[in-house]
Write an enzyme that holds these catalytic residues in place. Structure first.
Site, short mmCIF file in Angstrom:
data_model
loop_
_atom_site.label_atom_id
_atom_site.label_comp_id
_atom_site.label_asym_id
_atom_site.label_seq_id
_atom_site.Cartn_x
_atom_site.Cartn_y
_atom_site.Cartn_z
N GLY A 13 0.83 -1.20 0.00
CA GLY A 13 0.00 0.00 0.00
C GLY A 13 0.86 1.25 0.00
CB THR A 142 4.63 0.37 6.67
OG1 THR A 142 3.34 -0.05 7.13
CG2 THR A 142 5.58 0.44 7.85
CG ASP A 144 -0.12 -0.72 8.89
OD1 ASP A 144 -1.15 -0.04 9.05
OD2 ASP A 144 -0.04 -1.65 8.08
CG MET A 190 -5.75 1.77 6.74
SD MET A 190 -4.63 2.23 5.39
CE MET A 190 -5.75 2.09 3.98
N GLY A 191 -4.65 -0.34 10.39
CA GLY A 191 -3.88 -0.91 11.48
C GLY A 191 -4.33 -2.32 11.75
NE ARG A 192 -3.45 -7.06 7.68
CZ ARG A 192 -4.55 -7.42 7.05
NH1 ARG A 192 -5.30 -8.37 7.54
NH2 ARG A 192 -4.88 -6.84 5.92
CD GLU A 247 -7.12 -2.24 8.52
OE1 GLU A 247 -7.98 -2.15 7.63
OE2 GLU A 247 -5.90 -2.30 8.30
#
Length: 420
Positions: A13, A142, A144, A190-192, A247
């Site tokens: 991404g 990233t 993240d 975002m942020g898995r 997320e």
């Protein structure tokens, strides 16, 4: 020292500042024409190398390359394409070396996250195994902010700024209408696995009562009863409640609340939809009218509000990658080293790709409040410098003006082996 060409690729991404890193790579390489020949970019990331679809950045003017510094997206195309281990996917690694050999490429700069650093590391290994000298340097990227060793990751600071600003602005809207209309606003970011982006929303809270009133982190298991009690408390006290949710929030059993059951190209669970789920839960249990939003691509592409710190670091790491390669460093990644918070000072360090590949950096426990819904002063101190400063792109007729690349293809020399 024989002059070799360089290959640069963008992966995963994209961010508001990944092109600033590309600018750093290309401009620095052009300053060392005695050691680096052409700089080729992979069209659509590593896929461009596998399919021998290379872009000649030498066809771009100095002004256009300079404009990359303020242009969002991935100028040469990116991709989510994971190369597995060398033994299970040897043909693809050998293909990369074959393409590099055909185009006299001696430097490989891979701009991406953990999976990308792993690929760069493996390419350095297969190059040595096959007797083809290829200097591989990873460039961190990233939103993240979950790469290890480096203090922070280019792309994160600008997303953090966007999320903090959006949280504050949306809160003003909700507060205005709370008496007769919406009392609940939920924003999904975002942020898995790591809650860095959600945490950034906490910067909008400067005094008692400021939003966000609740932050949900992947590092803290979701407790429905505790969550609803906190929402009810905020509404009774402030007449409204702003919630920012990552997320990647999971329940006590480790299951994503928003797991769709679909996997992405890297084999990760496809996430999305936790905001409406929470909003409807609040409506059902507490009866409050709500609005929700998913920041999605907007948070990572918002170059118009990029953090100056982030832009400067992204460019510096692209520049440092070339300088490390010219020093003979291989299988390394330049890093950001924080020297002090007040005043904020940083410098460039380096890490071995073997120590970076596929390692995720989570939020430290002391960055999350005891109740699990806020950030601590320690977290605020870490985050605050990363969103500092504005670096606006040039505007014309009210709209930002971004680089438009020619992306001229390099003539192919090999037979096609992969169709992706």
């Amino acid at each position: 020292m024989t002059k070799k060409n360089a290959f640069y690729a963008q992966s995963g991404g994209v961010t508001a500042v990944i092109n600033a890193s590309a600018c750093g790579v290309i401009e620095t390489a052009r300053q060392h024409k005695d050691k680096i020949g052409n700089v080729y970019a992979g069209r659509n990331g590593i896929i461009g190398a596998l399919t021998e679809d290379l872009i000649d950045t030498g066809k771009e003017s100095a002004a256009n390359i300079a404009a990359l510094r303020h242009t969002p997206g991935g100028a040469f195309g990116s991709c989510r394409y994971k190369l597995k281990g060398i033994e299970e996917n040897r043909a693809q690694y050998e293909r990369l070396i074959e393409v590099f050999k055909a185009h006299d490429i001696g430097y490989f700069f891979y701009n991406g996250g953990g999976d990308s650093q792993d690929t760069a590391h493996k390419v350095s290994q297969i190059g040595a195994e096959l007797g083809y000298p290829i200097t591989c340097v990873g460039i961190p990227k990233t939103v993240d902010n979950d790469l290890p060793i480096t203090d922070n990751c280019p792309g994160f600071g600008s997303v953090a700024k966007y999320v903090a600003v959006s949280t504050r602005e949306a809160a003003y809207d909700v507060a205005s209408m709370a008496k007769t209309s919406t009392k609940i606003f939920v924003m999904e970011v975002m942020g898995r696995h790591a809650g860095w982006i959600a945490a950034a929303a906490g910067l909008a809270q400067e005094q008692e009562g400021d939003a966000p009133h609740i932050i949900l982190f992947p590092e803290v298991a979701f407790d429905q009863a505790k969550f609803l009690k906190q929402v009810d408390k905020a509404v009774k006290k402030y007449d409204y409640c702003v919630i920012v949710v990552s997320e990647g929030v999971r329940d006590k059993d480790g299951k994503f609340l928003s797991d769709s059951g679909i996997k992405d190209a890297f084999g990760h669970a496809q996430l999305g939809g936790v905001a409406p789920m929470l909003a409807n839960l609040i409506k059902h249990e507490l009866g409050h009218k709500f609005h929700w939003a998913v920041a999605d691509y907007l948070q990572r592409s918002a170059r118009h509000i990029a953090a100056k710190t982030d832009v400067e670091q992204a460019y510096a790491l692209g520049k440092a990658a070339v300088e490390l390669a010219l020093k003979g460093k291989n299988a390394v990644m330049p890093t950001i080293v924080r020297k002090s918070n007040k005043p904020y000072r940083w410098t460039i360090g380096e890490a071995k790709l073997a120590d970076v590949a596929n390692v995720e950096k989570m939020m430290p426990k002391n960055f999350i409040s005891r109740n699990g819904f806020e950030i601590t002063d320690a977290c605020r101190e870490y985050l605050a410098p990363l969103i500092k400063g504005e670096d606006y792109p040039p505007y014309k007729n009210g709209l930002p003006q971004y680089a438009r690349m020619k992306n001229v293809a390099v003539a192919k020399k090999l037979k096609a082996r992969f169709k992706i």
